[in-house]
Motif scaffolding. Sequence first.
Motif, PDB file in Angstrom:
ATOM      1  N   ASP A  43      22.282  64.834  17.792  1.00  0.00           N
ATOM      2  CA  ASP A  43      23.070  63.708  18.283  1.00  0.00           C
ATOM      3  C   ASP A  43      22.467  63.181  19.582  1.00  0.00           C
ATOM      4  O   ASP A  43      22.983  63.404  20.675  1.00  0.00           O
ATOM      5  N   SER A  44      21.316  62.508  19.457  1.00  0.00           N
ATOM      6  CA  SER A  44      20.662  61.822  20.583  1.00  0.00           C
ATOM      7  C   SER A  44      20.391  62.747  21.761  1.00  0.00           C
ATOM      8  O   SER A  44      20.712  62.430  22.918  1.00  0.00           O
ATOM      9  N   SER A  45      19.789  63.897  21.485  1.00  0.00           N
ATOM     10  CA  SER A  45      19.447  64.812  22.568  1.00  0.00           C
ATOM     11  C   SER A  45      18.416  64.186  23.493  1.00  0.00           C
ATOM     12  O   SER A  45      17.486  63.499  23.048  1.00  0.00           O
ATOM     13  N   SER A  46      18.567  64.443  24.781  1.00  0.00           N
ATOM     14  CA  SER A  46      17.632  63.905  25.773  1.00  0.00           C
ATOM     15  C   SER A  46      16.721  64.992  26.342  1.00  0.00           C
ATOM     16  O   SER A  46      15.903  64.717  27.227  1.00  0.00           O
ATOM     17  N   ASP A  47      16.850  66.215  25.818  1.00  0.00           N
ATOM     18  CA  ASP A  47      15.967  67.298  26.267  1.00  0.00           C
ATOM     19  C   ASP A  47      14.942  67.590  25.166  1.00  0.00           C
ATOM     20  O   ASP A  47      14.579  66.698  24.402  1.00  0.00           O
ATOM     21  N   HIS A  48      14.486  68.822  25.052  1.00  0.00           N
ATOM     22  CA  HIS A  48      13.440  69.164  24.084  1.00  0.00           C
ATOM     23  C   HIS A  48      13.998  69.746  22.780  1.00  0.00           C
ATOM     24  O   HIS A  48      13.258  70.384  22.022  1.00  0.00           O
ATOM     25  N   THR A  49      15.263  69.507  22.508  1.00  0.00           N
ATOM     26  CA  THR A  49      15.856  70.053  21.285  1.00  0.00           C
ATOM     27  C   THR A  49      15.090  69.629  20.038  1.00  0.00           C
ATOM     28  O   THR A  49      14.755  70.455  19.177  1.00  0.00           O
ATOM     29  N   VAL A  50      14.806  68.336  19.912  1.00  0.00           N
ATOM     30  CA  VAL A  50      14.141  67.806  18.717  1.00  0.00           C
ATOM     31  C   VAL A  50      12.753  68.411  18.537  1.00  0.00           C
ATOM     32  O   VAL A  50      12.383  68.828  17.422  1.00  0.00           O
ATOM     33  N   SER A  51      11.991  68.487  19.598  1.00  0.00           N
ATOM     34  CA  SER A  51      10.634  69.027  19.484  1.00  0.00           C
ATOM     35  C   SER A  51      10.648  70.506  19.121  1.00  0.00           C
ATOM     36  O   SER A  51       9.778  70.974  18.362  1.00  0.00           O
ATOM     37  N   ILE A  52      11.628  71.243  19.610  1.00  0.00           N
ATOM     38  CA  ILE A  52      11.736  72.667  19.272  1.00  0.00           C
ATOM     39  C   ILE A  52      12.049  72.832  17.786  1.00  0.00           C
ATOM     40  O   ILE A  52      11.443  73.658  17.101  1.00  0.00           O
ATOM     41  N   VAL A  53      12.996  72.033  17.277  1.00  0.00           N
ATOM     42  CA  VAL A  53      13.335  72.120  15.852  1.00  0.00           C
ATOM     43  C   VAL A  53      12.142  71.732  14.996  1.00  0.00           C
ATOM     44  O   VAL A  53      11.825  72.394  13.993  1.00  0.00           O
ATOM     45  N   ARG A  54      11.452  70.672  15.368  1.00  0.00           N
ATOM     46  CA  ARG A  54      10.277  70.226  14.606  1.00  0.00           C
ATOM     47  C   ARG A  54       9.187  71.298  14.574  1.00  0.00           C
ATOM     48  O   ARG A  54       8.527  71.500  13.560  1.00  0.00           O
ATOM     49  N   SER A  55       9.031  72.003  15.679  1.00  0.00           N
ATOM     50  CA  SER A  55       7.998  73.040  15.734  1.00  0.00           C
ATOM     51  C   SER A  55       8.355  74.231  14.838  1.00  0.00           C
ATOM     52  O   SER A  55       7.473  75.008  14.445  1.00  0.00           O
ATOM     53  N   CYS A  56       9.637  74.375  14.538  1.00  0.00           N
ATOM     54  CA  CYS A  56      10.081  75.501  13.697  1.00  0.00           C
ATOM     55  C   CYS A  56      10.005  75.178  12.206  1.00  0.00           C
ATOM     56  O   CYS A  56      10.073  76.100  11.383  1.00  0.00           O
ATOM     57  N   VAL A  57       9.910  73.907  11.853  1.00  0.00           N
ATOM     58  CA  VAL A  57       9.960  73.508  10.442  1.00  0.00           C
ATOM     59  C   VAL A  57       8.904  74.221   9.619  1.00  0.00           C
ATOM     60  O   VAL A  57       9.169  74.684   8.494  1.00  0.00           O
ATOM     61  N   GLN A  58       7.692  74.342  10.167  1.00  0.00           N
ATOM     62  CA  GLN A  58       6.602  74.950   9.416  1.00  0.00           C
ATOM     63  C   GLN A  58       6.567  76.468   9.542  1.00  0.00           C
ATOM     64  O   GLN A  58       5.960  77.145   8.710  1.00  0.00           O
ATOM     65  N   SER A  59       7.220  77.008  10.552  1.00  0.00           N
ATOM     66  CA  SER A  59       7.101  78.446  10.802  1.00  0.00           C
ATOM     67  C   SER A  59       8.206  79.281  10.172  1.00  0.00           C
ATOM     68  O   SER A  59       8.044  80.492   9.981  1.00  0.00           O
ATOM     69  N   VAL A  60       9.353  78.672   9.855  1.00  0.00           N
ATOM     70  CA  VAL A  60      10.449  79.453   9.281  1.00  0.00           C
ATOM     71  C   VAL A  60      10.302  79.549   7.772  1.00  0.00           C
ATOM     72  O   VAL A  60       9.634  78.725   7.135  1.00  0.00           O
ATOM     73  N   SER A  61      10.960  80.554   7.195  1.00  0.00           N
ATOM     74  CA  SER A  61      10.829  80.798   5.759  1.00  0.00           C
ATOM     75  C   SER A  61      11.838  80.022   4.926  1.00  0.00           C
ATOM     76  O   SER A  61      11.751  80.019   3.697  1.00  0.00           O
ATOM     77  N   PHE A  62      12.801  79.379   5.562  1.00  0.00           N
ATOM     78  CA  PHE A  62      13.824  78.638   4.828  1.00  0.00           C
ATOM     79  C   PHE A  62      13.580  77.136   4.952  1.00  0.00           C
ATOM     80  O   PHE A  62      12.755  76.684   5.765  1.00  0.00           O
ATOM     81  N   ASN A  63      14.290  76.362   4.153  1.00  0.00           N
ATOM     82  CA  ASN A  63      14.183  74.912   4.199  1.00  0.00           C
ATOM     83  C   ASN A  63      14.943  74.398   5.426  1.00  0.00           C
ATOM     84  O   ASN A  63      16.168  74.471   5.480  1.00  0.00           O
ATOM     85  N   LEU A  64      14.219  73.885   6.400  1.00  0.00           N
ATOM     86  CA  LEU A  64      14.814  73.389   7.644  1.00  0.00           C
ATOM     87  C   LEU A  64      14.636  71.882   7.727  1.00  0.00           C
ATOM     88  O   LEU A  64      13.524  71.368   7.622  1.00  0.00           O
ATOM     89  N   GLN A  65      15.771  71.181   7.905  1.00  0.00           N
ATOM     90  CA  GLN A  65      15.744  69.727   8.004  1.00  0.00           C
ATOM     91  C   GLN A  65      16.319  69.286   9.351  1.00  0.00           C
ATOM     92  O   GLN A  65      17.326  69.826   9.810  1.00  0.00           O
ATOM     93  N   LEU A  66      15.682  68.307   9.933  1.00  0.00           N
ATOM     94  CA  LEU A  66      16.177  67.702  11.165  1.00  0.00           C
ATOM     95  C   LEU A  66      16.762  66.342  10.824  1.00  0.00           C
ATOM     96  O   LEU A  66      16.066  65.459  10.327  1.00  0.00           O
ATOM     97  N   LEU A  67      18.052  66.192  11.079  1.00  0.00           N
ATOM     98  CA  LEU A  67      18.742  64.940  10.793  1.00  0.00           C
ATOM     99  C   LEU A  67      19.029  64.230  12.110  1.00  0.00           C
ATOM    100  O   LEU A  67      19.789  64.736  12.938  1.00  0.00           O
TER     101      LEU A  67
END
Length: 373
Positions: free
Chosen positions: A76-100
């Motif tokens: 919900d319109s984060s102004s810190d590094h939340t989005v970049s942290i989630v994006r960096s995890c997309v390829q490293s985690v074993s489950f299907n991770l989506q950023l909405l």
Amino acid sequence: MTLFLIAVSLLYALFTLILWITWVRIPFFKPLAAVPHQPYISVVIPVRNEANTIGKLLADLNQQSYPQFEVIVADDSSSDHTVSIVRSCVQSVSFNLQLLALTDEPTSSPKKRAISQSIAQAKGDLIVTTDGDCRVGPAWLATIASFYQSTGAKLISGPVTFTAEHTVSDSLQTVEFASLIGSGACTMALGMPTMCNGANLCYEKQAFSEVGGFSGIDHIASGDDEFLMHKIANRYPKAIRFLKSPEAIVSTSPHQSWKAFYNQRKRWASKWRMYQSWGPSLLAVFIFLSNAAPVLAVVAWLFNTISSSTALLVIGLKALPEFLFLRQVLLFLQKNKQVPTIPLTQLIYPVYVVFFGLVAQQTGYYWKDRKLK
């Protein structure tokens, strides 16, 4: 005055003893060795500026023993590094991770919007919600799935507590939170669900659709958990269950600032005016009066309106049954060291309830740096 104080205190003592007995009688759930049919789970995590914690939660989810799940992080319109942290995890985690990414448009309830948009694209049969600042154990989802298979519940409320306590304030918050979790669990067991917590909540996606989701309650800023539970309970009155299992406990951090604590408790307290059924509203008023009773008793004693023995009776009728109940809930939540803190909490809590009960009559509060009505 004397008769009123004693009557209210007696009713509260009886009420609390019923909660204590009910809590003890709720059986501990032992997960099945293997879930016969593994329902697909969609974990929904609404976030706003959770850069300090979201990575830890995603790491916990990567350790889940249950394989059939996806995770949707609704930003919900984060102004810190939340989005970049989630994006960096997309390829490293074993489950299907989506950023909405949610649109930053005016809304009365940002969290309900985040959950609704996430469910719209969720593939799971079950929706499980938690918060971006929470931690979960490796058997969390497996325990929920097993409980769902065993009970067929339409909505499952899970236990929530705080992480390690470092200050007196942390301990007080832990004891208070235990009272809310325990009370909610007992009212579910009694067939009259009143409260739950969105940090550990599961419901069928189909049930969410059948009751129209958040339609009719989307104008209320808070209550993405309780008001939805009430809607599902109206349709399926015997299908609301509490999951009493240590493996299902979700933990979060206690508030470190008075401002954050104030706004959260004001938001919670303000919900009682929005209840559409008389039960939760009546309970809220009863709890307010029961906590006001010892405060009034002390004031009346200071002004020589009642005797010291009457004041002690009113206080004792509240304190003793409460201690028995809170102790049992804290032991389940693995917070044994916080049991000695119960008397201090009981000393402060009546004033606290009266204060927030009055403050909640004023509209408006802040949530995630936003002013909401």
